[in-house]
Design a protein around this motif. Structure first.
Motif, PDB file in Angstrom:
ATOM      1  N   PHE A   9      -0.671   1.148  12.284  1.00 35.94           N
ATOM      2  CA  PHE A   9      -1.975   0.733  11.791  1.00 35.94           C
ATOM      3  C   PHE A   9      -2.534   1.838  10.899  1.00 35.94           C
ATOM      4  CE2 PHE A   9      -1.364  -1.786  15.590  1.00 35.94           C
ATOM      5  CZ  PHE A   9      -1.761  -3.041  15.161  1.00 35.94           C
ATOM      6  N   VAL A  10      -3.043   1.428   9.742  1.00 44.60           N
ATOM      7  CA  VAL A  10      -3.448   2.373   8.709  1.00 44.60           C
ATOM      8  C   VAL A  10      -4.897   2.104   8.318  1.00 44.60           C
ATOM      9  CG1 VAL A  10      -3.014   3.137   6.339  1.00 44.60           C
ATOM     10  CG2 VAL A  10      -1.087   2.583   7.844  1.00 44.60           C
ATOM     11  N   LEU A  11      -5.664   3.178   8.147  1.00 49.76           N
ATOM     12  CA  LEU A  11      -7.031   3.069   7.653  1.00 49.76           C
ATOM     13  C   LEU A  11      -6.984   2.797   6.154  1.00 49.76           C
ATOM     14  CD1 LEU A  11     -10.055   3.396   8.456  1.00 49.76           C
ATOM     15  CD2 LEU A  11      -9.848   5.785   7.736  1.00 49.76           C
ATOM     16  N   ALA A  12      -7.440   1.617   5.738  1.00 50.34           N
ATOM     17  CA  ALA A  12      -7.323   1.234   4.331  1.00 50.34           C
ATOM     18  C   ALA A  12      -8.293   0.113   4.015  1.00 50.34           C
ATOM     19  CB  ALA A  12      -5.892   0.789   4.014  1.00 50.34           C
ATOM     20  N   ASP A  13      -8.667   0.036   2.739  1.00 51.70           N
ATOM     21  CA  ASP A  13      -9.454  -1.073   2.203  1.00 51.70           C
ATOM     22  C   ASP A  13      -8.463  -2.123   1.708  1.00 51.70           C
ATOM     23  OD1 ASP A  13     -10.974  -2.811   0.503  1.00 51.70           O
ATOM     24  OD2 ASP A  13     -12.456  -1.234   0.192  1.00 51.70           O
ATOM     25  N   ILE A  14      -8.589  -3.345   2.170  1.00 51.07           N
ATOM     26  CA  ILE A  14      -7.603  -4.363   1.786  1.00 51.07           C
ATOM     27  C   ILE A  14      -7.643  -4.652   0.287  1.00 51.07           C
ATOM     28  CG2 ILE A  14      -7.595  -5.376   4.070  1.00 51.07           C
ATOM     29  CD1 ILE A  14      -9.114  -7.414   1.307  1.00 51.07           C
ATOM     30  N   ARG A  15      -8.725  -4.281  -0.391  1.00 47.83           N
ATOM     31  CA  ARG A  15      -8.796  -4.498  -1.836  1.00 47.83           C
ATOM     32  C   ARG A  15      -7.965  -3.484  -2.613  1.00 47.83           C
ATOM     33  NH1 ARG A  15     -15.264  -4.435  -1.744  1.00 47.83           N
ATOM     34  NH2 ARG A  15     -14.659  -2.704  -0.385  1.00 47.83           N
ATOM     35  N   GLN A  16      -7.605  -2.377  -1.963  1.00 48.87           N
ATOM     36  CA  GLN A  16      -6.752  -1.353  -2.574  1.00 48.87           C
ATOM     37  C   GLN A  16      -5.684  -0.952  -1.557  1.00 48.87           C
ATOM     38  OE1 GLN A  16      -9.891   1.500  -3.577  1.00 48.87           O
ATOM     39  NE2 GLN A  16      -9.706   0.905  -5.728  1.00 48.87           N
ATOM     40  N   PRO A  17      -4.779  -1.849  -1.239  1.00 52.82           N
ATOM     41  CA  PRO A  17      -3.815  -1.569  -0.168  1.00 52.82           C
ATOM     42  C   PRO A  17      -2.809  -0.497  -0.578  1.00 52.82           C
ATOM     43  CG  PRO A  17      -3.216  -3.583  -1.321  1.00 52.82           C
ATOM     44  CD  PRO A  17      -4.554  -3.163  -1.872  1.00 52.82           C
ATOM     45  N   PRO A  18      -2.432   0.369   0.362  1.00 56.66           N
ATOM     46  CA  PRO A  18      -1.441   1.412   0.059  1.00 56.66           C
ATOM     47  C   PRO A  18      -0.022   0.857   0.139  1.00 56.66           C
ATOM     48  CG  PRO A  18      -2.162   1.622   2.321  1.00 56.66           C
ATOM     49  CD  PRO A  18      -2.947   0.481   1.731  1.00 56.66           C
ATOM     50  N   LEU A  19       0.219  -0.239  -0.574  1.00 55.47           N
ATOM     51  CA  LEU A  19       1.508  -0.922  -0.525  1.00 55.47           C
ATOM     52  C   LEU A  19       1.947  -1.286  -1.934  1.00 55.47           C
ATOM     53  CD1 LEU A  19       0.838  -3.428   2.414  1.00 55.47           C
ATOM     54  CD2 LEU A  19       2.219  -1.353   2.520  1.00 55.47           C
ATOM     55  N   ALA A  20       3.239  -1.231  -2.168  1.00 54.55           N
ATOM     56  CA  ALA A  20       3.779  -1.685  -3.442  1.00 54.55           C
ATOM     57  C   ALA A  20       3.792  -3.204  -3.480  1.00 54.55           C
ATOM     58  CB  ALA A  20       5.198  -1.141  -3.616  1.00 54.55           C
ATOM     59  N   ALA A  21       3.852  -3.748  -4.672  1.00 53.54           N
ATOM     60  CA  ALA A  21       3.890  -5.198  -4.837  1.00 53.54           C
ATOM     61  C   ALA A  21       5.190  -5.766  -4.261  1.00 53.54           C
ATOM     62  CB  ALA A  21       3.761  -5.570  -6.312  1.00 53.54           C
ATOM     63  N   GLY A  22       5.077  -6.913  -3.594  1.00 53.01           N
ATOM     64  CA  GLY A  22       6.251  -7.632  -3.139  1.00 53.01           C
ATOM     65  C   GLY A  22       6.998  -7.035  -1.973  1.00 53.01           C
ATOM     66  N   VAL A  23       6.347  -6.170  -1.174  1.00 45.22           N
ATOM     67  CA  VAL A  23       7.077  -5.496  -0.094  1.00 45.22           C
ATOM     68  C   VAL A  23       7.053  -6.267   1.221  1.00 45.22           C
ATOM     69  CG1 VAL A  23       6.686  -3.215  -1.086  1.00 45.22           C
ATOM     70  CG2 VAL A  23       5.077  -4.127   0.594  1.00 45.22           C
ATOM     71  N   ALA A  24       6.179  -7.255   1.362  1.00 46.49           N
ATOM     72  CA  ALA A  24       6.006  -7.932   2.647  1.00 46.49           C
ATOM     73  C   ALA A  24       6.752  -9.265   2.679  1.00 46.49           C
ATOM     74  CB  ALA A  24       4.525  -8.170   2.930  1.00 46.49           C
ATOM     75  N   ASP A  25       7.346  -9.547   3.826  1.00 46.96           N
ATOM     76  CA  ASP A  25       7.956 -10.862   4.056  1.00 46.96           C
ATOM     77  C   ASP A  25       6.923 -11.859   4.564  1.00 46.96           C
ATOM     78  OD1 ASP A  25      10.863 -10.203   3.586  1.00 46.96           O
ATOM     79  OD2 ASP A  25      10.401  -8.759   5.172  1.00 46.96           O
TER      80      ASP A  25
END
Length: 255
Positions: free
Chosen positions: A107-123
């Protein structure tokens, strides 16, 4: 519901309460946001072996939605929750340890409008966006509840836009939402590159009122590639209902 053979009920500090959800205990803040019994019906919304791969929840709170969804999926799935309230990130991390999934859950502290994730990484992407715009409906005096139920840091469009960005083409999203905003939800999906596949409406007994909806959507290929897959062109949106005895369900969660 807990029963013989279940792990013993934890004894959290006074400001927390332990409740049973989808095969395990879950800690909540006594004066904070509390998950609703409809989540017990969520695992049955997924197919066998789902969700699998990298599963991301936007606005994960104490992890209730993520743990319920993953309770019947493969233990090889990697679970990630993004949450903007630090006390809920800490509580969700404790819940991962409590439910024996700490090794594959973060679990990561983050704003969902600026997610710390690259595009297309989630299934898979899971989301239970706040039901109410700011100033609409009854506003809780408890900050944690108010921030969880009202759109104070991103609305439905923001949640769906991020879902579309982080999902791989062909990846799927599951939305838990209020039925009163179904038309808005369906109207926002195309802008995020999402196509609705299945809709389940949860009806409360004995009054017969609609209480929640579960919607599965698929991430479409980028514009100009393969277009809309044939199964989506021919099957259309599948809709069904399921009933929940709300009072009995609340009792079963050991409130």
């Amino acid at each position: 519901m807990s029963g013989p053979g279940a792990p013993p009920r934890p004894r959290p500090p006074r400001e927390q309460v332990a409740r049973w959800l989808a095969g395990g205990w879950l800690l909540e803040h006594r004066q904070g946001y509390r998950f609703s019994p409809e989540l017990e019906l969520l695992p049955a919304f997924f197919g066998p072996g789902e969700p699998q791969g990298r599963v991301v929840e936007l606005g994960s709170g104490n992890g209730a939605l993520l743990f319920a969804a993953a309770s019947q999926g493969p233990t090889t799935s990697q679970l990630l929750g993004l949450e903007r309230q630090p006390q809920l990130v800490r509580l969700a991390t404790a819940n991962a340890r409590l439910r024996g999934s700490a090794a594959r859950t973060r679990f990561v502290l983050a704003d969902i409008r600026q997610p710390p994730l690259a595009a297309g990484v989630a299934d898979w992407v899971l989301l239970n966006p706040p039901f109410y715009p700011a100033g609409w409906g009854r506003e809780s005096r408890t900050p944690e509840r108010h921030r969880s139920t009202h759109e104070l840091a991103g609305g439905l469009g923001d949640f769906l836009a991020t879902t579309g960005r982080v999902l791989r083409p062909g990846g799927r999203a599951v939305v838990v939402y209020g039925p009163e905003r179904l038309a808005e939800l369906l109207g926002e999906l195309p802008a995020a590159g999402l196509w609705p596949r299945r809709l389940r409406l949860v009806v409360h007994r004995p009054r017969g009122t609609l209480a929640r909806l579960f919607l599965e959507a698929v991430r479409l290929p980028p514009a100009g590639t393969a277009g809309l897959p044939a199964p989506l062109r021919t099957v259309g949106l599948q809709v069904d209902t399921v009933e929940l005895d709300y009072a009995a369900a609340r009792d079963g969660l050991d409130l």
